[in-house]
Design a protein around this motif. Structure first.
Motif, PDB file in Angstrom:
ATOM      1  N   GLU A  10      -0.646  65.228 110.915  1.00 37.36           N
ATOM      2  CA  GLU A  10      -2.112  65.201 110.864  1.00 37.36           C
ATOM      3  C   GLU A  10      -2.721  65.315 112.259  1.00 37.36           C
ATOM      4  OE1 GLU A  10      -5.756  62.307 109.390  1.00 37.36           O
ATOM      5  OE2 GLU A  10      -3.736  61.916 108.660  1.00 37.36           O
ATOM      6  N   GLN A  11      -2.165  64.585 113.214  1.00 38.43           N
ATOM      7  CA  GLN A  11      -2.662  64.662 114.594  1.00 38.43           C
ATOM      8  C   GLN A  11      -2.462  66.064 115.153  1.00 38.43           C
ATOM      9  OE1 GLN A  11      -0.184  61.474 115.990  1.00 38.43           O
ATOM     10  NE2 GLN A  11      -1.844  59.982 115.931  1.00 38.43           N
ATOM     11  N   ALA A  12      -1.310  66.676 114.866  1.00 42.79           N
ATOM     12  CA  ALA A  12      -1.038  68.036 115.333  1.00 42.79           C
ATOM     13  C   ALA A  12      -2.071  69.004 114.767  1.00 42.79           C
ATOM     14  CB  ALA A  12       0.377  68.456 114.945  1.00 42.79           C
ATOM     15  N   ASP A  13      -2.395  68.860 113.490  1.00 42.94           N
ATOM     16  CA  ASP A  13      -3.405  69.724 112.869  1.00 42.94           C
ATOM     17  C   ASP A  13      -4.769  69.545 113.522  1.00 42.94           C
ATOM     18  OD1 ASP A  13      -1.609  70.844 111.094  1.00 42.94           O
ATOM     19  OD2 ASP A  13      -2.170  69.525 109.426  1.00 42.94           O
ATOM     20  N   ASP A  14      -5.085  68.305 113.911  1.00 46.21           N
ATOM     21  CA  ASP A  14      -6.387  68.017 114.528  1.00 46.21           C
ATOM     22  C   ASP A  14      -6.569  68.688 115.887  1.00 46.21           C
ATOM     23  OD1 ASP A  14      -7.144  66.500 112.352  1.00 46.21           O
ATOM     24  OD2 ASP A  14      -6.718  64.572 113.312  1.00 46.21           O
ATOM     25  N   VAL A  15      -5.496  68.858 116.645  1.00 50.29           N
ATOM     26  CA  VAL A  15      -5.619  69.420 118.001  1.00 50.29           C
ATOM     27  C   VAL A  15      -5.165  70.874 118.098  1.00 50.29           C
ATOM     28  CG1 VAL A  15      -5.401  67.155 119.096  1.00 50.29           C
ATOM     29  CG2 VAL A  15      -3.359  68.589 118.832  1.00 50.29           C
ATOM     30  N   VAL A  55      -8.075  61.763 123.477  1.00 47.45           N
ATOM     31  CA  VAL A  55      -7.291  61.485 122.276  1.00 47.45           C
ATOM     32  C   VAL A  55      -5.797  61.568 122.577  1.00 47.45           C
ATOM     33  CG1 VAL A  55      -6.718  62.347 119.972  1.00 47.45           C
ATOM     34  CG2 VAL A  55      -9.094  62.239 120.701  1.00 47.45           C
ATOM     35  N   LEU A  56      -5.371  62.654 123.219  1.00 49.46           N
ATOM     36  CA  LEU A  56      -3.947  62.837 123.510  1.00 49.46           C
ATOM     37  C   LEU A  56      -3.401  61.773 124.449  1.00 49.46           C
ATOM     38  CD1 LEU A  56      -3.808  66.730 123.892  1.00 49.46           C
ATOM     39  CD2 LEU A  56      -2.963  65.356 121.969  1.00 49.46           C
ATOM     40  N   SER A  57      -4.236  61.257 125.328  1.00 51.14           N
ATOM     41  CA  SER A  57      -3.798  60.221 126.268  1.00 51.14           C
ATOM     42  C   SER A  57      -3.376  58.945 125.552  1.00 51.14           C
ATOM     43  CB  SER A  57      -4.915  59.892 127.261  1.00 51.14           C
ATOM     44  OG  SER A  57      -5.138  60.979 128.108  1.00 51.14           O
ATOM     45  N   GLY A  58      -3.904  58.724 124.362  1.00 53.77           N
ATOM     46  CA  GLY A  58      -3.588  57.506 123.624  1.00 53.77           C
ATOM     47  C   GLY A  58      -2.358  57.606 122.739  1.00 53.77           C
ATOM     48  N   PHE A  59      -1.793  58.810 122.590  1.00 58.46           N
ATOM     49  CA  PHE A  59      -0.620  58.983 121.729  1.00 58.46           C
ATOM     50  C   PHE A  59       0.642  58.547 122.465  1.00 58.46           C
ATOM     51  CE2 PHE A  59      -2.803  62.713 119.347  1.00 58.46           C
ATOM     52  CZ  PHE A  59      -3.554  61.806 118.611  1.00 58.46           C
TER      53      PHE A  59
END
Length: 78
Positions: A10-15, A55-59
């Motif tokens: 889901e995260q991959a789809d978002d970015v 967003v990516l910094s928090g993964f």
């Protein structure tokens, strides 16, 4: 060794997709076995992807040499 940002499907789809600011740039997370996706850590310093930086910094991140790195090596997937 490289460090990667770990994402869910889901995260991959978002970015995933072309950069808003740079037509030639795009984020394309690589799917690993087990439904995990990865992006190279260098996307955090690329101005083309600034919109996703916070967003990516928090993964979670993982070093490619870590035994927990999802499935096969990056070279084996290429």
């Amino acid at each position: 060794m490289a460090t990667f940002i770990l994402l869910t499907a889901e995260q991959a789809d978002d970015v995933r997709g072309p950069s808003i600011s740079t037509q030639a740039a795009a984020l394309n997370p690589i799917e690993r076995q087990g439904g995990t996706f990865v992006l190279g850590l260098d996307v955090l310093t690329d101005p083309a992807h600034m919109v996703h930086r916070e967003v990516l910094s928090g993964f979670p991140r993982l070093d490619s040499g870590d035994h927990a790195f999802p499935a096969a090596s990056m070279q084996a997937d290429a």
